[in-house]
Scaffold this motif. Structure first.
Motif, PDB file in Angstrom:
ATOM      1  N   THR A 101      43.707  30.451  40.708  1.00 30.84           N
ATOM      2  CA  THR A 101      44.120  29.477  39.695  1.00 30.84           C
ATOM      3  C   THR A 101      44.752  30.228  38.528  1.00 30.84           C
ATOM      4  OG1 THR A 101      42.323  27.977  40.301  1.00 30.84           O
ATOM      5  CG2 THR A 101      43.315  27.674  38.120  1.00 30.84           C
ATOM      6  N   VAL A 102      45.961  29.803  38.151  1.00 26.42           N
ATOM      7  CA  VAL A 102      46.655  30.385  36.998  1.00 26.42           C
ATOM      8  C   VAL A 102      46.970  29.227  36.053  1.00 26.42           C
ATOM      9  CG1 VAL A 102      48.572  31.805  36.196  1.00 26.42           C
ATOM     10  CG2 VAL A 102      47.654  32.163  38.506  1.00 26.42           C
ATOM     11  N   LEU A 103      46.425  29.288  34.825  1.00 21.77           N
ATOM     12  CA  LEU A 103      46.487  28.157  33.904  1.00 21.77           C
ATOM     13  C   LEU A 103      47.599  28.277  32.860  1.00 21.77           C
ATOM     14  CD1 LEU A 103      42.665  27.486  33.486  1.00 21.77           C
ATOM     15  CD2 LEU A 103      44.319  26.275  34.929  1.00 21.77           C
ATOM     16  N   ASN A 104      47.731  27.225  32.050  1.00 26.97           N
ATOM     17  CA  ASN A 104      48.828  27.043  31.100  1.00 26.97           C
ATOM     18  C   ASN A 104      49.147  28.269  30.259  1.00 26.97           C
ATOM     19  OD1 ASN A 104      49.138  24.397  31.885  1.00 26.97           O
ATOM     20  ND2 ASN A 104      48.289  23.510  30.032  1.00 26.97           N
ATOM     21  N   ASN A 105      50.440  28.500  30.135  1.00 23.76           N
ATOM     22  CA  ASN A 105      51.015  29.539  29.279  1.00 23.76           C
ATOM     23  C   ASN A 105      50.639  30.958  29.680  1.00 23.76           C
ATOM     24  OD1 ASN A 105      52.447  27.731  27.499  1.00 23.76           O
ATOM     25  ND2 ASN A 105      50.434  27.155  26.721  1.00 23.76           N
ATOM     26  N   SER A 106      50.060  31.135  30.850  1.00 28.97           N
ATOM     27  CA  SER A 106      49.809  32.490  31.333  1.00 28.97           C
ATOM     28  C   SER A 106      51.073  33.030  31.969  1.00 28.97           C
ATOM     29  CB  SER A 106      48.665  32.504  32.340  1.00 28.97           C
ATOM     30  OG  SER A 106      47.455  32.288  31.664  1.00 28.97           O
ATOM     31  N   VAL A 107      51.252  34.334  31.861  1.00 26.36           N
ATOM     32  CA  VAL A 107      52.430  35.001  32.422  1.00 26.36           C
ATOM     33  C   VAL A 107      51.934  36.118  33.327  1.00 26.36           C
ATOM     34  CG1 VAL A 107      54.511  36.327  31.909  1.00 26.36           C
ATOM     35  CG2 VAL A 107      53.818  34.460  30.380  1.00 26.36           C
ATOM     36  N   ILE A 108      52.303  36.036  34.598  1.00 26.55           N
ATOM     37  CA  ILE A 108      51.979  37.068  35.574  1.00 26.55           C
ATOM     38  C   ILE A 108      53.241  37.902  35.759  1.00 26.55           C
ATOM     39  CG2 ILE A 108      51.170  37.540  37.909  1.00 26.55           C
ATOM     40  CD1 ILE A 108      49.164  35.925  36.153  1.00 26.55           C
ATOM     41  N   GLY A 109      53.123  39.204  35.591  1.00 26.04           N
ATOM     42  CA  GLY A 109      54.277  40.089  35.693  1.00 26.04           C
ATOM     43  C   GLY A 109      54.834  40.192  37.100  1.00 26.04           C
ATOM     44  N   LYS A 110      55.838  41.042  37.246  1.00 25.72           N
ATOM     45  CA  LYS A 110      56.446  41.319  38.545  1.00 25.72           C
ATOM     46  C   LYS A 110      55.526  42.217  39.368  1.00 25.72           C
ATOM     47  CE  LYS A 110      61.085  41.185  36.630  1.00 25.72           C
ATOM     48  NZ  LYS A 110      62.303  41.936  36.344  1.00 25.72           N
ATOM     49  N   ASN A 111      55.623  42.076  40.687  1.00 26.32           N
ATOM     50  CA  ASN A 111      54.939  42.980  41.630  1.00 26.32           C
ATOM     51  C   ASN A 111      53.427  43.007  41.428  1.00 26.32           C
ATOM     52  OD1 ASN A 111      57.544  43.868  42.544  1.00 26.32           O
ATOM     53  ND2 ASN A 111      57.626  45.173  40.743  1.00 26.32           N
ATOM     54  N   CYS A 112      52.838  41.843  41.218  1.00 27.33           N
ATOM     55  CA  CYS A 112      51.394  41.759  41.015  1.00 27.33           C
ATOM     56  C   CYS A 112      50.709  41.152  42.232  1.00 27.33           C
ATOM     57  CB  CYS A 112      51.069  40.892  39.801  1.00 27.33           C
ATOM     58  SG  CYS A 112      51.513  41.639  38.225  1.00 27.33           S
ATOM     59  N   VAL A 113      49.418  41.430  42.360  1.00 29.25           N
ATOM     60  CA  VAL A 113      48.554  40.745  43.309  1.00 29.25           C
ATOM     61  C   VAL A 113      47.448  40.097  42.495  1.00 29.25           C
ATOM     62  CG1 VAL A 113      46.930  40.963  45.231  1.00 29.25           C
ATOM     63  CG2 VAL A 113      49.030  42.323  45.219  1.00 29.25           C
ATOM     64  N   ILE A 114      47.359  38.769  42.602  1.00 29.94           N
ATOM     65  CA  ILE A 114      46.269  38.018  41.997  1.00 29.94           C
ATOM     66  C   ILE A 114      45.342  37.673  43.154  1.00 29.94           C
ATOM     67  CG2 ILE A 114      45.619  36.006  40.635  1.00 29.94           C
ATOM     68  CD1 ILE A 114      47.506  38.049  39.177  1.00 29.94           C
ATOM     69  N   GLY A 115      44.159  38.264  43.160  1.00 28.70           N
ATOM     70  CA  GLY A 115      43.252  38.162  44.300  1.00 28.70           C
ATOM     71  C   GLY A 115      42.800  36.745  44.604  1.00 28.70           C
ATOM     72  N   ALA A 116      42.305  36.563  45.820  1.00 26.39           N
ATOM     73  CA  ALA A 116      41.800  35.261  46.252  1.00 26.39           C
ATOM     74  C   ALA A 116      40.738  34.767  45.273  1.00 26.39           C
ATOM     75  CB  ALA A 116      41.225  35.367  47.655  1.00 26.39           C
ATOM     76  N   HIS A 117      40.843  33.499  44.910  1.00 29.56           N
ATOM     77  CA  HIS A 117      39.891  32.793  44.041  1.00 29.56           C
ATOM     78  C   HIS A 117      39.800  33.362  42.630  1.00 29.56           C
ATOM     79  CE1 HIS A 117      38.739  30.295  47.379  1.00 29.56           C
ATOM     80  NE2 HIS A 117      38.651  31.384  48.107  1.00 29.56           N
ATOM     81  N   THR A 118      40.767  34.155  42.237  1.00 31.21           N
ATOM     82  CA  THR A 118      40.804  34.675  40.865  1.00 31.21           C
ATOM     83  C   THR A 118      41.199  33.550  39.914  1.00 31.21           C
ATOM     84  OG1 THR A 118      41.263  36.942  41.512  1.00 31.21           O
ATOM     85  CG2 THR A 118      42.046  36.282  39.338  1.00 31.21           C
ATOM     86  N   LEU A 119      40.599  33.549  38.735  1.00 33.23           N
ATOM     87  CA  LEU A 119      40.947  32.595  37.686  1.00 33.23           C
ATOM     88  C   LEU A 119      41.661  33.334  36.559  1.00 33.23           C
ATOM     89  CD1 LEU A 119      40.849  29.904  36.130  1.00 33.23           C
ATOM     90  CD2 LEU A 119      38.593  30.634  35.275  1.00 33.23           C
ATOM     91  N   ILE A 120      42.898  32.945  36.302  1.00 25.14           N
ATOM     92  CA  ILE A 120      43.644  33.457  35.146  1.00 25.14           C
ATOM     93  C   ILE A 120      43.615  32.359  34.095  1.00 25.14           C
ATOM     94  CG2 ILE A 120      45.845  34.342  34.289  1.00 25.14           C
ATOM     95  CD1 ILE A 120      44.541  36.159  36.410  1.00 25.14           C
TER      96      ILE A 120
END
Length: 133
Positions: free
Chosen positions: A48-67
């Motif tokens: 889950t990635v929530l409002n106004n968050s910015v994930i950069g280039k070439n990233c891995v956001i793991g399974a079930h991670t909360l941003i």
């Protein structure tokens, strides 16, 4: 070149756009809500990635991670947990793997498009699901 897998939810609100870069893989049942996802990033299953968050280039956001809201993740990061924390920087080899992963899903889409057939029944016929299985 971006692929969104089954069960994912992509949402934005007025003034809170959702932006997804090129070569991104969004895993099954991920939730992207008014955020920005950089190129060649993999969002894991159920993340889950929530409002106004910015994930950069070439990233891995793991399974079930909360941003959580308003979080910024630097390029080339591996992020896991709830809330998500950067645990390491990806190597050039790992970044290359992300790019290959995105290409794999594009090839799958092309293959599926080429080999999918029409419906199990003609629209003019009444539908009996047992008749052509």
């Amino acid at each position: 070149r971006t692929n969104i897998q089954d069960g994912s939810v992509l949402h934005s609100d007025a003034g809170v756009p959702l932006t997804i870069g090129d070569g991104v893989t969004v895993g099954h049942q991920a939730m992207l809500h008014g955020c920005t996802i950089g190129d060649n990033t993999l969002i894991g299953i159920g993340a889950t990635v929530l409002n106004n968050s910015v994930i950069g280039k070439n990233c891995v956001i793991g399974a079930h991670t909360l941003i959580p809201e308003n979080k910024s993740i630097p390029d080339n990061s591996l992020v896991i947990g709830s809330p998500g924390k950067v645990v390491k920087q990806l190597s050039e080899e790992q970044i290359g793997g992300l790019k290959e992963s995105a290409k794999h899903y594009v090839m799958n889409a092309d293959r599926f498009k080429e080999h999918l057939r029409g419906p199990l029944y003609d629209e003019k016929d009444s539908f009996d699901p047992k008749s052509k299985l």
